[in-house]
Design a protein around this motif. Structure first.
Motif, mmCIF file in Angstrom:
data_model
loop_
_atom_site.group_PDB
_atom_site.id
_atom_site.type_symbol
_atom_site.label_atom_id
_atom_site.label_comp_id
_atom_site.label_asym_id
_atom_site.label_seq_id
_atom_site.Cartn_x
_atom_site.Cartn_y
_atom_site.Cartn_z
ATOM 1 N N ALA A 64 0.830 -1.203 0.000
ATOM 2 C CA ALA A 64 0.000 0.000 0.000
ATOM 3 C C ALA A 64 0.869 1.261 0.000
ATOM 4 O O ALA A 64 0.577 2.230 -0.711
ATOM 5 C CB ALA A 64 -0.927 -0.004 1.207
ATOM 6 N N LEU A 65 1.947 1.250 0.801
ATOM 7 C CA LEU A 65 2.842 2.420 0.840
ATOM 8 C C LEU A 65 3.556 2.606 -0.501
ATOM 9 O O LEU A 65 3.733 3.744 -0.962
ATOM 10 C CB LEU A 65 3.860 2.257 1.967
ATOM 11 C CG LEU A 65 3.316 2.430 3.386
ATOM 12 C CD1 LEU A 65 4.386 2.088 4.416
ATOM 13 C CD2 LEU A 65 2.820 3.874 3.604
ATOM 14 N N ALA A 66 3.946 1.509 -1.133
ATOM 15 C CA ALA A 66 4.573 1.617 -2.454
ATOM 16 C C ALA A 66 3.595 2.204 -3.464
ATOM 17 O O ALA A 66 3.955 3.043 -4.301
ATOM 18 C CB ALA A 66 5.059 0.238 -2.914
ATOM 19 N N SER A 67 2.342 1.760 -3.391
ATOM 20 C CA SER A 67 1.317 2.307 -4.279
ATOM 21 C C SER A 67 1.077 3.780 -3.992
ATOM 22 O O SER A 67 0.907 4.584 -4.924
ATOM 23 C CB SER A 67 0.020 1.515 -4.114
ATOM 24 O OG SER A 67 -1.036 2.128 -4.813
ATOM 25 N N LEU A 68 1.054 4.150 -2.714
ATOM 26 C CA LEU A 68 0.856 5.551 -2.344
ATOM 27 C C LEU A 68 1.974 6.418 -2.904
ATOM 28 O O LEU A 68 1.727 7.517 -3.429
ATOM 29 C CB LEU A 68 0.793 5.673 -0.823
ATOM 30 C CG LEU A 68 0.435 7.038 -0.244
ATOM 31 C CD1 LEU A 68 -0.981 7.435 -0.630
ATOM 32 C CD2 LEU A 68 0.594 7.018 1.276
ATOM 33 N N ALA A 69 3.205 5.944 -2.803
ATOM 34 C CA ALA A 69 4.337 6.688 -3.351
ATOM 35 C C ALA A 69 4.233 6.798 -4.877
ATOM 36 O O ALA A 69 4.483 7.860 -5.463
ATOM 37 C CB ALA A 69 5.644 6.008 -2.955
ATOM 38 N N THR A 70 3.839 5.685 -5.516
ATOM 39 C CA THR A 70 3.645 5.714 -6.973
ATOM 40 C C THR A 70 2.573 6.718 -7.353
ATOM 41 O O THR A 70 2.723 7.481 -8.323
ATOM 42 C CB THR A 70 3.235 4.310 -7.469
ATOM 43 O OG1 THR A 70 4.251 3.378 -7.145
ATOM 44 C CG2 THR A 70 3.002 4.317 -8.978
ATOM 45 N N SER A 71 1.505 6.743 -6.584
ATOM 46 C CA SER A 71 0.413 7.677 -6.860
ATOM 47 C C SER A 71 0.885 9.124 -6.745
ATOM 48 O O SER A 71 0.527 9.976 -7.568
ATOM 49 C CB SER A 71 -0.740 7.414 -5.888
ATOM 50 O OG SER A 71 -1.845 8.228 -6.182
ATOM 51 N N ALA A 72 1.705 9.404 -5.720
ATOM 52 C CA ALA A 72 2.196 10.771 -5.532
ATOM 53 C C ALA A 72 3.078 11.208 -6.692
ATOM 54 O O ALA A 72 2.967 12.332 -7.195
ATOM 55 C CB ALA A 72 2.967 10.856 -4.209
ATOM 56 N N VAL A 73 3.948 10.306 -7.155
ATOM 57 C CA VAL A 73 4.850 10.642 -8.260
ATOM 58 C C VAL A 73 4.074 10.786 -9.566
ATOM 59 O O VAL A 73 4.247 11.756 -10.317
ATOM 60 C CB VAL A 73 5.947 9.567 -8.398
ATOM 61 C CG1 VAL A 73 6.775 9.801 -9.660
ATOM 62 C CG2 VAL A 73 6.847 9.565 -7.172
ATOM 63 N N GLN A 74 3.202 9.815 -9.836
ATOM 64 C CA GLN A 74 2.474 9.850 -11.108
ATOM 65 C C GLN A 74 1.471 10.992 -11.171
ATOM 66 O O GLN A 74 1.207 11.520 -12.256
ATOM 67 C CB GLN A 74 1.771 8.518 -11.342
ATOM 68 C CG GLN A 74 2.714 7.386 -11.690
ATOM 69 C CD GLN A 74 1.980 6.112 -12.066
ATOM 70 O OE1 GLN A 74 0.863 5.867 -11.604
ATOM 71 N NE2 GLN A 74 2.581 5.301 -12.912
ATOM 72 N N SER A 75 0.883 11.364 -10.047
ATOM 73 C CA SER A 75 -0.070 12.481 -10.062
ATOM 74 C C SER A 75 0.584 13.752 -10.578
ATOM 75 O O SER A 75 -0.069 14.587 -11.212
ATOM 76 C CB SER A 75 -0.642 12.713 -8.663
ATOM 77 O OG SER A 75 -1.442 11.627 -8.255
ATOM 78 N N ALA A 76 1.883 13.895 -10.315
ATOM 79 C CA ALA A 76 2.605 15.088 -10.759
ATOM 80 C C ALA A 76 3.171 14.939 -12.167
ATOM 81 O O ALA A 76 3.215 15.916 -12.919
ATOM 82 C CB ALA A 76 3.738 15.395 -9.772
ATOM 83 N N HIS A 77 3.584 13.713 -12.539
ATOM 84 C CA HIS A 77 4.331 13.553 -13.786
ATOM 85 C C HIS A 77 3.627 12.724 -14.855
ATOM 86 O O HIS A 77 3.971 12.816 -16.030
ATOM 87 C CB HIS A 77 5.693 12.918 -13.474
ATOM 88 C CG HIS A 77 6.529 13.716 -12.522
ATOM 89 N ND1 HIS A 77 7.111 14.922 -12.869
ATOM 90 C CD2 HIS A 77 6.859 13.497 -11.220
ATOM 91 C CE1 HIS A 77 7.778 15.405 -11.826
ATOM 92 N NE2 HIS A 77 7.639 14.570 -10.813
ATOM 93 N N ASP A 78 2.673 11.919 -14.472
ATOM 94 C CA ASP A 78 1.934 11.101 -15.443
ATOM 95 C C ASP A 78 0.486 10.980 -14.970
ATOM 96 O O ASP A 78 0.049 9.923 -14.528
ATOM 97 C CB ASP A 78 2.583 9.721 -15.565
ATOM 98 C CG ASP A 78 2.057 8.931 -16.762
ATOM 99 O OD1 ASP A 78 1.142 9.440 -17.449
ATOM 100 O OD2 ASP A 78 2.548 7.815 -17.005
ATOM 101 N N PRO A 79 -0.271 12.073 -15.041
ATOM 102 C CA PRO A 79 -1.602 12.098 -14.418
ATOM 103 C C PRO A 79 -2.577 11.073 -14.985
ATOM 104 O O PRO A 79 -3.448 10.593 -14.266
ATOM 105 C CB PRO A 79 -2.085 13.530 -14.671
ATOM 106 C CG PRO A 79 -1.220 14.064 -15.767
ATOM 107 C CD PRO A 79 0.090 13.371 -15.644
ATOM 108 N N LEU A 80 -2.458 10.721 -16.264
ATOM 109 C CA LEU A 80 -3.372 9.721 -16.813
ATOM 110 C C LEU A 80 -3.130 8.353 -16.178
ATOM 111 O O LEU A 80 -4.072 7.656 -15.797
ATOM 112 C CB LEU A 80 -3.212 9.631 -18.327
ATOM 113 C CG LEU A 80 -3.853 10.752 -19.151
ATOM 114 C CD1 LEU A 80 -3.565 10.536 -20.627
ATOM 115 C CD2 LEU A 80 -5.341 10.814 -18.922
ATOM 116 N N ALA A 81 -1.873 7.958 -16.064
ATOM 117 C CA ALA A 81 -1.562 6.688 -15.409
ATOM 118 C C ALA A 81 -1.976 6.728 -13.950
ATOM 119 O O ALA A 81 -2.489 5.744 -13.406
ATOM 120 C CB ALA A 81 -0.073 6.380 -15.536
ATOM 121 N N ALA A 82 -1.761 7.866 -13.300
ATOM 122 C CA ALA A 82 -2.134 7.992 -11.888
ATOM 123 C C ALA A 82 -3.629 7.832 -11.710
ATOM 124 O O ALA A 82 -4.082 7.203 -10.744
ATOM 125 C CB ALA A 82 -1.679 9.352 -11.348
#
Length: 671
Positions: free
Chosen positions: A181-199
């Motif tokens: 879950a923490l890994a997913s949360l970190a991925t979500s934070a990064v992708q929300s800024a740099h790859d919003p469609l994937a996020a």
């Protein structure tokens, strides 16, 4: 130790009711009450994580195979039948009511992928976001969240089984789900800024939301549950509701899922906790409201409500529109009626039946594969042959479509030595693709090779502003390909939208003010940027020894011909501006662009300006239809197939002149 409540928890249905109503209100065009109502989907994710954990925990006494196959049997019976019906109906209604526009291919891919729970992948790799105007026309858009859940179900049961069976022997298993879950949360934070469609669309950045519900179940399973006073439960309820309202009212679509999903996820966790904890004394008011019969019933309907609400909205938007009060009042009733029919006639009988089909996992799976094997090819056939079902005038694809049909048999070949080995490159935005019928006629009649480099939204030498910077890489790739393949004397057609669009503006009020806003977009700063972009392209093409043709700005309209030509869409308010525009007004709008073209011609002797305007608008009023009632335009600014054929002869004669082919008195090449 008291465990989390087992079996059915009525208040959970109350939470589902809140979630689905938030989504419905958000998607209702005529309401602006919940600008962040899309976060209701995040509520569903958390609820699903908790409920699935509870369900799996109650069935952990079987072997792994029975545990796993039983889970998927229940999921198939719960989710697939209603989804198949909604997607199949949407394919049929799309073919019947919607013109086959440039969005149709994307829509059809989304719908076909929805059968397999993969529509979120199609949408993640599309250039439009969940919040862009074009996705409002995709009746399968909402299936992305079902795709996320179904992909979660492929991973989660195995993870949960390990925890259920081996947590006592291997304490580290308590950390497995939190770490993921923490890994997913970190991925979500990064992708929300740099790859919003994937996020937004893909499981890696959404896993933590579903896992949050499961983690809550783990926490409640691990620690004894003490009865709480009504005051404590009220605080939990109010805090949870406050966070949910923060998401509903304030969530920023530009920063999602992170950080705004945190508020919704936390709020949902708090409310589930308040519902599960045993209480003393009178229950809080919110607790009572969530347990009412109305809330419970809406919660049980939530899956069907979610499935039906979006395609119904799309078909209303495309036909009569949402602006009429009668339509606004009918919409929720129609959705509720369809959802109730789906729940009572499809969901419940199939989920609760006791036949072999429902009781045996392998039979259920076989039946699901068989149904999909019929439904998907059927849907594909409909998507490829919409004219067989269409009620629209646009079903006459020969007249309306600019890319479907070969040139007419009357298009006789023209042979001349000057044409031998010639190539015509077409470069620009979707208006280049809208010339495809004409370009195919060029290819057949002149024997030249036509090579297209077009991409929607990527205009070249636009004249009304700088060429789009986000298209720079695509434009550069095309120019290099042309420079590598072209021979001196070959031709490049630069076709793009070269006037501000008129469609999509509010023409219901002060028309003069709206026209003033249109003209204001042609300010001097945009002019200078446009000329800089034009010189950057034309210098390269001239250096390569190429002939260049630029099409002068064509007429354009305030409404789309394909949306406003049928009996079932003429009352749509988007059609109110009409399909006619004053010729004088359009000439004034394009005057600056013609001056720019003249300046460019003076600078680049191998540049030819081809002006289709007189043929498309011969009278004092420009119309999307010609004198015979045939469409010159497919929508508000792209040509129809008929419009292409109207221009083809003039365009071909221009090409012959540029390539030095002598013309006889009848306009044909002389030997």
């Amino acid at each position: 130790m008291l465990k989390p409540a087992s079996g059915y928890i009525p208040g959970i249905d109350g939470l589902r009711a809140i979630a689905v109503l938030a989504v419905l209100v958000y998607h209702a065009d005529y309401l602006s009450l919940l600008p962040g109502g899309f976060t209701g989907v995040d509520m569903f994710f958390v609820i699903s994580g908790f409920v699935i954990s509870q369900s799996l925990s109650e069935r952990n006494s079987t072997g792994f195979a029975d545990y796993l196959f039983g889970f998927y049997r229940r999921r198939l019976l719960r989710l697939l039948p209603a989804l198949l019906v909604v997607v199949a109906v949407s394919f049929v209604l799309s073919a019947m009511l919607l013109p086959q526009v440039w969005l149709s291919e994307q829509n059809n891919r989304t719908g076909l992928a929805a059968f397999l729970g993969l529509s979120n992948f199609v949408l993640a790799f599309n250039t439009d976001t969940y919040f862009s105007p074009s996705v409002e026309l995709n009746p399968y858009l909402h299936t992305w969240s079902l795709g996320v859940e179904e992909q979660f179900y492929l991973l989660f049961p195995g993870i949960w089984y390990l925890w259920l069976r081996h947590r006592q022997r291997i304490p580290a298993l308590w950390a497995l789900l939190p770490v993921l879950a923490l890994a997913s949360l970190a991925t979500s934070a990064v992708q929300s800024a740099h790859d919003p469609l994937a996020a937004f669309y893909l499981l890696p950045s959404r896993f933590w939301e579903l896992a949050a519900g499961a983690l809550l179940y783990q926490l409640l399973r691990r620690r004894p549950l003490q009865a709480r006073t009504g005051g404590t439960l009220t605080v939990l309820m109010l805090a949870g509701l406050g966070l949910l309202l923060a998401g509903f009212l304030r969530a920023d679509a530009a920063r999602f899922p992170m950080p705004w999903a945190l508020a919704t996820v936390t709020g949902t966790l708090l409310m589930i906790t308040a519902l599960v904890l045993p209480g003393t004394g009178s229950p809080p008011l919110l607790h009572v409201l969530l347990h009412t019969r109305v809330a419970g019933y809406l919660g049980r309907l939530s899956y069907s409500l979610y499935l039906w609400h979006w395609p119904v909205a799309v078909f209303i938007r495309w036909t009569v529109g949402f602006e009429l009060l009668a339509v606004q009042l009918a919409y929720p009733l129609l959705v509720l009626g369809l959802a109730a029919a789906s729940y009572h006639c499809i969901e419940t009988p199939i989920r609760t039946g006791r036949s072999v089909l429902q009781r045996r996992s392998w039979v259920t799976a076989t039946a699901a594969v068989a149904v999909l094997a019929v439904a998907m090819p059927g849907a594909r056939w409909i998507s490829e042959n919409p004219d067989q079902l269409s009620l629209s005038r646009t079903a006459d694809t020969y007249t309306w479509m600019a890319y479907r049909h070969a040139p007419p048999s009357s298009a006789q070949p023209i042979n001349a030595p000057q044409l031998q080995g010639r190539q015509l490159f077409a470069l620009g935005d979707s208006h280049t693709a809208a010339y495809r019928t004409m370009l195919r006629q060029v290819q057949v009649q002149l024997g030249v090779e036509v090579i297209e480099y077009e991409h929607g939204g990527c205009g070249v030498v636009r004249l009304i502003g700088a060429d789009p910077p986000d298209c720079a890489d695509r434009r550069e790739t095309a120019l290099r390909a042309i420079e590598a393949a072209a021979k001196p004397g070959d031709m490049v057609l630069l076709a793009s939208l070269r006037m501000p669009e008129l469609a999509g503006r509010d023409w219901s009020g002060d028309s003069a003010a709206t026209w003033a806003a249109v003209f204001a977009e042609l300010d001097r700063g945009h002019h200078d940027a446009a000329m800089n972009s034009a010189h950057a392209v034309l210098r390269r093409l001239q250096a390569a020894g190429l002939q260049v043709v630029i099409d002068a700005p064509k007429p354009l309209f305030k409404a789309s011909a394909n949306r406003c030509s049928d009996w079932f869409n003429r009352i749509n308010p988007v059609c109110a501006p009409g399909l006619e525009v004053s010729r004088a007004q359009l000439l004034a709008l394009r005057a600056d662009q013609l001056q720019q073209l003249q300046q460019l011609q003076d600078h680049y002797p191998q540049l030819t300006v081809w002006d289709p305007f007189p043929l498309l608008c011969p009278g004092a009023t420009c119309s999307a239809f010609d004198a015979d009632g045939l469409p010159l335009y497919f929508d508000a600014d792209h040509l129809s197939g008929h419009g292409n054929r109207v221009l083809a002869a003039d365009f071909i004669q221009m090409l012959l002149r540029v390539w030095g082919v002598p013309l006889g008195a009848d306009g044909r090449e002389t030997q």
